[in-house]
Design a protein around this motif. Structure first.
Motif, PDB file in Angstrom:
ATOM      1  N   ASP A 102       0.812  -1.214   0.000  1.00 27.47           N
ATOM      2  CA  ASP A 102       0.000   0.000   0.000  1.00 27.47           C
ATOM      3  C   ASP A 102       0.846   1.265   0.000  1.00 27.47           C
ATOM      4  OD1 ASP A 102      -2.311  -1.462  -0.001  1.00 27.47           O
ATOM      5  OD2 ASP A 102      -2.616  -1.350   2.175  1.00 27.47           O
ATOM      6  N   SER A 103       2.023   1.195   0.611  1.00 22.23           N
ATOM      7  CA  SER A 103       2.809   2.419   0.766  1.00 22.23           C
ATOM      8  C   SER A 103       4.238   2.314   0.263  1.00 22.23           C
ATOM      9  CB  SER A 103       2.836   2.823   2.244  1.00 22.23           C
ATOM     10  OG  SER A 103       3.363   1.771   3.038  1.00 22.23           O
ATOM     11  N   ALA A 104       4.631   1.177  -0.323  1.00 19.20           N
ATOM     12  CA  ALA A 104       6.031   1.008  -0.723  1.00 19.20           C
ATOM     13  C   ALA A 104       6.154   0.250  -2.044  1.00 19.20           C
ATOM     14  CB  ALA A 104       6.810   0.272   0.364  1.00 19.20           C
ATOM     15  N   ALA A 105       7.211   0.585  -2.777  1.00 12.74           N
ATOM     16  CA  ALA A 105       7.601  -0.130  -3.986  1.00 12.74           C
ATOM     17  C   ALA A 105       9.037  -0.589  -3.788  1.00 12.74           C
ATOM     18  CB  ALA A 105       7.479   0.765  -5.212  1.00 12.74           C
TER      19      ALA A 105
ATOM     20  N   LEU B  62       9.244   1.510 -10.670  1.00 14.35           N
ATOM     21  CA  LEU B  62       9.646   2.625  -9.808  1.00 14.35           C
ATOM     22  C   LEU B  62       9.055   3.939 -10.304  1.00 14.35           C
ATOM     23  CD1 LEU B  62      13.373   1.685  -9.117  1.00 14.35           C
ATOM     24  CD2 LEU B  62      11.458   1.567  -7.507  1.00 14.35           C
ATOM     25  N   GLY B  63       9.019   4.111 -11.625  1.00 11.84           N
ATOM     26  CA  GLY B  63       8.475   5.336 -12.172  1.00 11.84           C
ATOM     27  C   GLY B  63       6.995   5.497 -11.905  1.00 11.84           C
TER      28      GLY B  63
ATOM     29  N   ASP C  58       4.838   7.956  -5.758  1.00 16.28           N
ATOM     30  CA  ASP C  58       4.146   8.437  -4.569  1.00 16.28           C
ATOM     31  C   ASP C  58       4.386   7.543  -3.360  1.00 16.28           C
ATOM     32  OD1 ASP C  58       2.736   6.379  -5.869  1.00 16.28           O
ATOM     33  OD2 ASP C  58       0.852   6.969  -4.907  1.00 16.28           O
ATOM     34  N   LYS C  59       5.122   6.443  -3.554  1.00 19.07           N
ATOM     35  CA  LYS C  59       5.354   5.500  -2.468  1.00 19.07           C
ATOM     36  C   LYS C  59       6.819   5.536  -2.006  1.00 19.07           C
ATOM     37  CE  LYS C  59       1.887   2.269  -4.305  1.00 19.07           C
ATOM     38  NZ  LYS C  59       0.910   2.395  -3.229  1.00 19.07           N
ATOM     39  N   GLU C  60       7.087   4.949  -0.872  1.00 13.43           N
ATOM     40  CA  GLU C  60       8.462   4.735  -0.423  1.00 13.43           C
ATOM     41  C   GLU C  60       9.119   3.763  -1.389  1.00 13.43           C
ATOM     42  OE1 GLU C  60      11.827   4.912   2.260  1.00 13.43           O
ATOM     43  OE2 GLU C  60      10.018   6.126   2.084  1.00 13.43           O
ATOM     44  N   ARG C  61      10.245   4.151  -1.980  1.00 12.98           N
ATOM     45  CA  ARG C  61      10.901   3.303  -2.974  1.00 12.98           C
ATOM     46  C   ARG C  61      12.279   2.897  -2.460  1.00 12.98           C
ATOM     47  NH1 ARG C  61      10.202   6.902  -8.330  1.00 12.98           N
ATOM     48  NH2 ARG C  61      10.973   8.458  -6.857  1.00 12.98           N
ATOM     49  N   LEU C  62      12.488   1.588  -2.377  1.00 13.58           N
ATOM     50  CA  LEU C  62      13.741   1.047  -1.860  1.00 13.58           C
ATOM     51  C   LEU C  62      14.267  -0.037  -2.785  1.00 13.58           C
ATOM     52  CD1 LEU C  62      12.799   0.568   1.915  1.00 13.58           C
ATOM     53  CD2 LEU C  62      14.148   2.441   0.939  1.00 13.58           C
TER      54      LEU C  62
ATOM     55  N   ALA D 151      15.410   5.914  -5.712  1.00  9.00           N
ATOM     56  CA  ALA D 151      15.170   4.875  -4.713  1.00  9.00           C
ATOM     57  C   ALA D 151      16.434   4.676  -3.880  1.00  9.00           C
ATOM     58  CB  ALA D 151      14.783   3.567  -5.399  1.00  9.00           C
ATOM     59  N   LYS D 152      16.266   4.423  -2.599  1.00  9.13           N
ATOM     60  CA  LYS D 152      17.412   4.246  -1.712  1.00  9.13           C
ATOM     61  C   LYS D 152      17.885   2.791  -1.739  1.00  9.13           C
ATOM     62  CE  LYS D 152      16.074   7.966   1.435  1.00  9.13           C
ATOM     63  NZ  LYS D 152      15.670   8.310   2.826  1.00  9.13           N
TER      64      LYS D 152
END
Length: 209
Positions: free
Chosen positions: A21-24, A40-41, A45-49, A72-73
């Motif tokens: 729901d909140s991360a990719a 990722l693109g 709008d989400k946390e991208r790791l 993304a980190k």
């Protein structure tokens, strides 16, 4: 939660795209796959790791380009960051691949929790295949990298590998009571119960603490 598997090379290293729901999350990108870039693109709008289970080339070589393009980190076990900038450890030089040195944004250790909103990502330190190998638990899913496969385990004869450490890591995984779904670095997904019952490397762990 949605999990998609991408494959790389003749040894079919697995890269996972995980959407919550909140991360990719992109796990172990051996290359900057077009699907990973779109993923990722489309989820800015989400946390991208970018989660790396260990430092070998077939799990890391796409990480830098994906970070540079999408912000993304990059996350890796603290003891394995060396393989991101040293191609002898990553084995890139051994197979003739070019590796541009880079560094992680987040270095994790045993028990670290990454907050992903409704989900919590837990880090399990599982050395053996490499000194800094980690598994990532997300709910009932465990991404094991090259620590544990269906009916097998990762080899320990590359730099920083340690067979005794791997056996202790397997014991640690065997002590998890829940029957988690396992997503390994190579091969098919499996379950923790199946590996406890049928994986020969998990059959006799009584001598290890």
């Amino acid at each position: 939660m949605d999990i998609k598997t991408l494959y790389f090379g003749g040894n079919e290293a697995n890269c996972y795209l995980v959407l919550t729901d909140s991360a990719a999350l992109v796990i172990d990108p051996a290359a900057p796959f077009a699907e990973a870039q779109s993923f990722l693109g489309e989820n800015s709008d989400k946390e991208r790791l970018i989660l790396l289970t260990h430092f070998h080339f077939d799990h890391i070589l796409g990480a830098k380009e994906l970070r540079d393009k999408y912000g993304a980190k990059i996350v890796i076990g603290a003891m394995d960051e060396v393989g991101l900038y040293n191609d002898r450890f990553s084995l890139s030089s051994l197979v003739g691949l070019s590796q541009e040195p880079f560094y992680a944004d987040i270095k994790v250790s045993e028990g670290d929790i990454i907050d992903l909103g409704k989900e919590k990502l837990e880090v399990l330190y599982t050395p053996g295949h490499t000194a800094g190998s980690v598994c990532y638990r997300l709910g009932e899913n465990l991404f094991t990298g090259d620590t544990l496969f269906e009916y097998s385990v990762g080899r320990t004869d590359f730099p920083t590998g340690d067979s005794a450490a791997l056996t202790k890591s397997l014991k640690r995984l065997a002590e998890i009571e829940e029957n988690l779904i396992l997503y390994p670095g190579h091969g098919d997904s499996t379950t923790l119960l199946k590996e406890k019952l049928h994986n020969p490397y998990m059959q006799d762990l009584s001598d290890y603490i």
